[in-house]
Design a protein around this motif. Sequence first.
Motif, PDB file in Angstrom:
ATOM      1  N   VAL A  60       0.819  -1.209   0.000  1.00  0.00           N
ATOM      2  CA  VAL A  60       0.000   0.000   0.000  1.00  0.00           C
ATOM      3  C   VAL A  60       0.856   1.263   0.000  1.00  0.00           C
ATOM      4  N   SER A  61       1.930   1.284   0.778  1.00  0.00           N
ATOM      5  CA  SER A  61       2.702   2.522   0.957  1.00  0.00           C
ATOM      6  C   SER A  61       3.338   3.043  -0.320  1.00  0.00           C
ATOM      7  N   ASP A  62       3.787   2.139  -1.202  1.00  0.00           N
ATOM      8  CA  ASP A  62       4.511   2.589  -2.389  1.00  0.00           C
ATOM      9  C   ASP A  62       4.128   1.857  -3.674  1.00  0.00           C
ATOM     10  N   GLY A  63       3.156   0.972  -3.594  1.00  0.00           N
ATOM     11  CA  GLY A  63       2.727   0.238  -4.778  1.00  0.00           C
ATOM     12  C   GLY A  63       3.694  -0.837  -5.231  1.00  0.00           C
ATOM     13  N   ALA A  64       4.698  -1.140  -4.426  1.00  0.00           N
ATOM     14  CA  ALA A  64       5.693  -2.151  -4.799  1.00  0.00           C
ATOM     15  C   ALA A  64       5.057  -3.540  -4.823  1.00  0.00           C
ATOM     16  N   PRO A  65       5.489  -4.375  -5.771  1.00  0.00           N
ATOM     17  CA  PRO A  65       5.018  -5.759  -5.752  1.00  0.00           C
ATOM     18  C   PRO A  65       5.672  -6.517  -4.594  1.00  0.00           C
ATOM     19  N   CYS A  75       6.807 -16.703 -12.298  1.00  0.00           N
ATOM     20  CA  CYS A  75       8.073 -17.341 -11.951  1.00  0.00           C
ATOM     21  C   CYS A  75       8.748 -16.570 -10.815  1.00  0.00           C
ATOM     22  N   PRO A  76       9.555 -17.224 -10.007  1.00  0.00           N
ATOM     23  CA  PRO A  76      10.272 -16.521  -8.944  1.00  0.00           C
ATOM     24  C   PRO A  76      11.387 -15.596  -9.436  1.00  0.00           C
ATOM     25  N   ILE A  77      11.777 -15.699 -10.707  1.00  0.00           N
ATOM     26  CA  ILE A  77      12.878 -14.889 -11.235  1.00  0.00           C
ATOM     27  C   ILE A  77      12.436 -14.129 -12.473  1.00  0.00           C
ATOM     28  N   GLY A  78      13.231 -13.130 -12.873  1.00  0.00           N
ATOM     29  CA  GLY A  78      13.034 -12.454 -14.143  1.00  0.00           C
ATOM     30  C   GLY A  78      11.898 -11.462 -14.186  1.00  0.00           C
ATOM     31  N   HIS A  79      11.665 -10.740 -13.101  1.00  0.00           N
ATOM     32  CA  HIS A  79      10.563  -9.785 -13.045  1.00  0.00           C
ATOM     33  C   HIS A  79      10.899  -8.442 -13.684  1.00  0.00           C
ATOM     34  N   VAL A  80       9.875  -7.771 -14.176  1.00  0.00           N
ATOM     35  CA  VAL A  80      10.011  -6.427 -14.736  1.00  0.00           C
ATOM     36  C   VAL A  80      10.413  -5.453 -13.620  1.00  0.00           C
ATOM     37  N   VAL A  81       9.745  -5.558 -12.476  1.00  0.00           N
ATOM     38  CA  VAL A  81      10.038  -4.739 -11.293  1.00  0.00           C
ATOM     39  C   VAL A  81      10.475  -5.689 -10.191  1.00  0.00           C
ATOM     40  N   LYS A  99      -4.590  -5.850  -2.686  1.00  0.00           N
ATOM     41  CA  LYS A  99      -4.736  -6.883  -3.709  1.00  0.00           C
ATOM     42  C   LYS A  99      -4.033  -6.455  -4.996  1.00  0.00           C
ATOM     43  N   ALA A 100      -3.537  -7.433  -5.711  1.00  0.00           N
ATOM     44  CA  ALA A 100      -2.893  -7.196  -7.000  1.00  0.00           C
ATOM     45  C   ALA A 100      -3.789  -7.785  -8.071  1.00  0.00           C
ATOM     46  N   ASP A 101      -4.287  -6.943  -8.976  1.00  0.00           N
ATOM     47  CA  ASP A 101      -5.117  -7.464 -10.057  1.00  0.00           C
ATOM     48  C   ASP A 101      -4.230  -8.022 -11.175  1.00  0.00           C
ATOM     49  N   ALA A 102      -4.878  -8.644 -12.160  1.00  0.00           N
ATOM     50  CA  ALA A 102      -4.139  -9.302 -13.243  1.00  0.00           C
ATOM     51  C   ALA A 102      -3.224  -8.339 -13.992  1.00  0.00           C
ATOM     52  N   LYS A 103      -3.673  -7.112 -14.219  1.00  0.00           N
ATOM     53  CA  LYS A 103      -2.850  -6.116 -14.920  1.00  0.00           C
ATOM     54  C   LYS A 103      -1.609  -5.770 -14.109  1.00  0.00           C
ATOM     55  N   PHE A 104      -1.766  -5.558 -12.793  1.00  0.00           N
ATOM     56  CA  PHE A 104      -0.632  -5.263 -11.920  1.00  0.00           C
ATOM     57  C   PHE A 104       0.371  -6.423 -11.950  1.00  0.00           C
ATOM     58  N   VAL A 105      -0.137  -7.646 -11.857  1.00  0.00           N
ATOM     59  CA  VAL A 105       0.740  -8.822 -11.884  1.00  0.00           C
ATOM     60  C   VAL A 105       1.524  -8.865 -13.190  1.00  0.00           C
ATOM     61  N   ARG A 106       0.862  -8.716 -14.311  1.00  0.00           N
ATOM     62  CA  ARG A 106       1.527  -8.775 -15.620  1.00  0.00           C
ATOM     63  C   ARG A 106       2.527  -7.622 -15.767  1.00  0.00           C
ATOM     64  N   ASP A 107       2.104  -6.393 -15.374  1.00  0.00           N
ATOM     65  CA  ASP A 107       2.968  -5.216 -15.540  1.00  0.00           C
ATOM     66  C   ASP A 107       4.220  -5.267 -14.667  1.00  0.00           C
TER      67      ASP A 107
END
Length: 172
Positions: A64-69, A112-118, A94-102
């Motif tokens: 919530v504080s910074d929008g970090a995944p 996957c546990p590795i290779g994230h955009v953020v 909650k993280a919606d599908a768009k947040f998860v993908r982005d």
Amino acid sequence: MNAMNEPAAALPSSAQRVADLLAAMGHDKPVTMLPSTGRTSAEAAAAVGCSVAEIAKSIIFRRVSDGAPVLVIASGANRVDEAKVTALTGPLGKADAKFVRDTTGYAIGGVCPIGHVVKPVMLIDQDLFNFDSVWAAAGHPHAVFNLTAAQLEKMTGGTVADVRLDAAPAAS
């Protein structure tokens, strides 16, 4: 026939990206395509022939504080205690599908546990260390890879923590 006996086939692009990342890390286990979906821990466990607890499921929250995944990699047999995670990361949304993908670059069901955009804040369920190896999503709902919990910790830099929701005590 389980996934281990399936012939090698071309990987979807998201799973190939994971295979390439694993190879660059020196990981010696291949990405395996499941004959059916591995969106749930039970489906993945049945396909690879392991217990549900040996599935390293990825659950994404939004801090919530910074929008970090916030990525929690939990044993497939465990429900995640959001209060325990909040105590370690700060309040969660909650993280919606768009947040998860982005933020991850992966669709729900294949995170996957590795290779994230953020780079996410990452917690690893300590219960995964009870097994010789575990199976994690490899960027696609039909793709998984095998590794040890220690390899998972090293690959991700995640913090090992107690994230399991404890069963409610029986009424007396």
